[in-house]
Design an enzyme around this catalytic site. Structure first.
Site, PDB file in Angstrom:
ATOM      1  N   CYS A 128       1.154  -1.320   0.295  1.00  0.00           N
ATOM      2  CA  CYS A 128       0.182   0.265  -0.132  1.00  0.00           C
ATOM      3  C   CYS A 128       0.706   1.410  -0.246  1.00  0.00           C
ATOM      4  O   CYS A 128       0.912   2.066  -0.670  1.00  0.00           O
ATOM      5  CB  CYS A 128      -0.956   0.027   0.978  1.00  0.00           C
ATOM      6  SG  CYS A 128      -0.225  -0.741   2.609  1.00  0.00           S
ATOM      7  N   HIS A 240      -2.998   6.043   5.480  1.00  0.00           N
ATOM      8  CA  HIS A 240      -1.338   6.262   4.783  1.00  0.00           C
ATOM      9  C   HIS A 240      -1.175   7.540   5.035  1.00  0.00           C
ATOM     10  O   HIS A 240      -1.955   8.810   4.026  1.00  0.00           O
ATOM     11  CB  HIS A 240      -0.896   5.214   4.789  1.00  0.00           C
ATOM     12  CG  HIS A 240      -1.088   3.564   4.758  1.00  0.00           C
ATOM     13  ND1 HIS A 240      -1.983   3.586   6.202  1.00  0.00           N
ATOM     14  CD2 HIS A 240      -0.390   2.719   4.922  1.00  0.00           C
ATOM     15  CE1 HIS A 240      -1.215   2.548   6.401  1.00  0.00           C
ATOM     16  NE2 HIS A 240      -0.816   1.839   5.890  1.00  0.00           N
TER      17      HIS A 240
END
Length: 336
Positions: A128, A240
């Site tokens: 990711c 994130h």
């Protein structure tokens, strides 16, 4: 189009269902697979109820065109042959095959064409943090070759799965109630804390997560750039963020970089420091794009730029990227 989802009950598996629906992905038949723990669970998709089947060895993937897998590296390795033997394209969200030479590692905004060469029928979905970073690096690379990358990541609980997200929420509740917080998913309490470790440490002092950013960036972008990462777990829930410094071969102006990033697919620029506007996990959760701000010159490097990015780890960092790979294959007529 017959589609299978392996690991349907997990955080990414559930996101697959949402993304496929949101994007009106063409599905004539859907099959959900899971472990003994999740088999029998029922989910509704486009008004129809589907029951999770037990993933087992055999011929259950006969007729499947695309299989999205997100059940961990061990499961992916064990069942890859079952999934692909009848011609299904396996788009795998685990780390199982990412660095295998005969498995393409794909972020559609960067290297969609790599997905066409898949001798084992497997396409790997990158880590990711890497996905979100390379989407922004790609437009800069087109201006001048990137030689070095330094990045500090600020990664949400969702990177460790749905149970980790639940544990973070539980910890805050327990602390408010004066109880000892439950700690199972991380080495330490995450609530009111940051943990400078994601995954296990390697012999060179970097974690496995940090080495993924080094190796995967080079494979996706077909580059010799070196990436030094510090990956940190923070107490946001599902988005994130990353602080990134890049050194280019030739100087790139802030204006040129900002314009290139803003024009790139899958990126939204929010960069208005005078009015305190910049990307944050609070606002990027649930969004498709990677959001970028604080674009400026690196004061320590004449050929350097630095910027901040934030994006949804479960969405673009996992499920959405995989679905975009499948959409590309359909667009170019490359599914079975």
């Amino acid at each position: 189009m017959k589609v299978a989802i392996v690991g349907a009950s997990g955080a990414v598996g559930q996101e697959f269902l949402r993304v496929l629906d949101e994007r009106n992905f063409p599905i004539d038949e859907l099959i959900l697979f899971g472990s003994t723990r999740s088999a029998g669970t029922k989910y509704t998709f486009r008004g129809k109820q589907y029951e999770v089947q037990l993933l087992k060895h055999g011929d259950d993937f006969k007729g499947v065109d695309i299989a999205f897998t997100s059940a961990g590296a061990g499961t992916s390795k064990e069942f890859a042959e079952d999934i692909t033997k009848f011609g299904a394209v396996m788009i795998d969200n685990s780390s199982a095959f990412r660095m295998d030479a005969d498995v393409p590692l794909v972020v559609p905004e960067c290297n969609a064409e790599d997905a066409l060469n898949r001798p084992r029928g497997i396409i790997a979905n990158p880590n990711c943090t890497t996905i979100m970073m390379v989407v922004v690096l790609q437009p800069i690379e087109k201006l001048s070759h990137i030689q070095r990358i330094h990045v500090a990541s600020y990664q949400s609980a969702s990177g460790a799965g749905a149970a980790a997200m639940a544990e973070l929420q539980q910890q805050y509740k327990e602390i408010v109630e004066g109880k000892e917080p439950t700690v199972n998913k991380f080495a330490y309490q995450l609530a009111y804390n940051v943990i400078p470790q994601i995954d296990v440490f390697q012999d060179n002092g970097y974690t496995k997560e940090e080495m993924k950013m080094f190796n995967e960036t080079r494979k996706i972008m077909h580059t010799d750039a070196k990436c030094s990462a510090m990956c940190v777990r923070i107490s946001s829930l599902r988005a994130h963020s990353e602080a990134v410094w890049v050194e280019t071969e030739k100087p790139v102006s802030v204006e040129d970089a900002r314009a290139a990033i803003a024009a790139a697919p899958g990126v939204t620029v929010i960069d208005d420091p005078k009015n305190q506007k910049y990307p944050m996990p609070l606002f990027t959760a649930g969004k498709d794009d990677v959001y970028v701000g604080r674009i400026r010159k690196d004061l320590a490097n004449d050929n350097g730029l630095t910027f901040w990015l934030s994006g949804d780890q479960i969405k673009k960092g996992a499920a959405l990227n995989a679905v975009q790979i499948a959409e590309y294959l359909i667009k170019v007529g490359n599914v079975k």
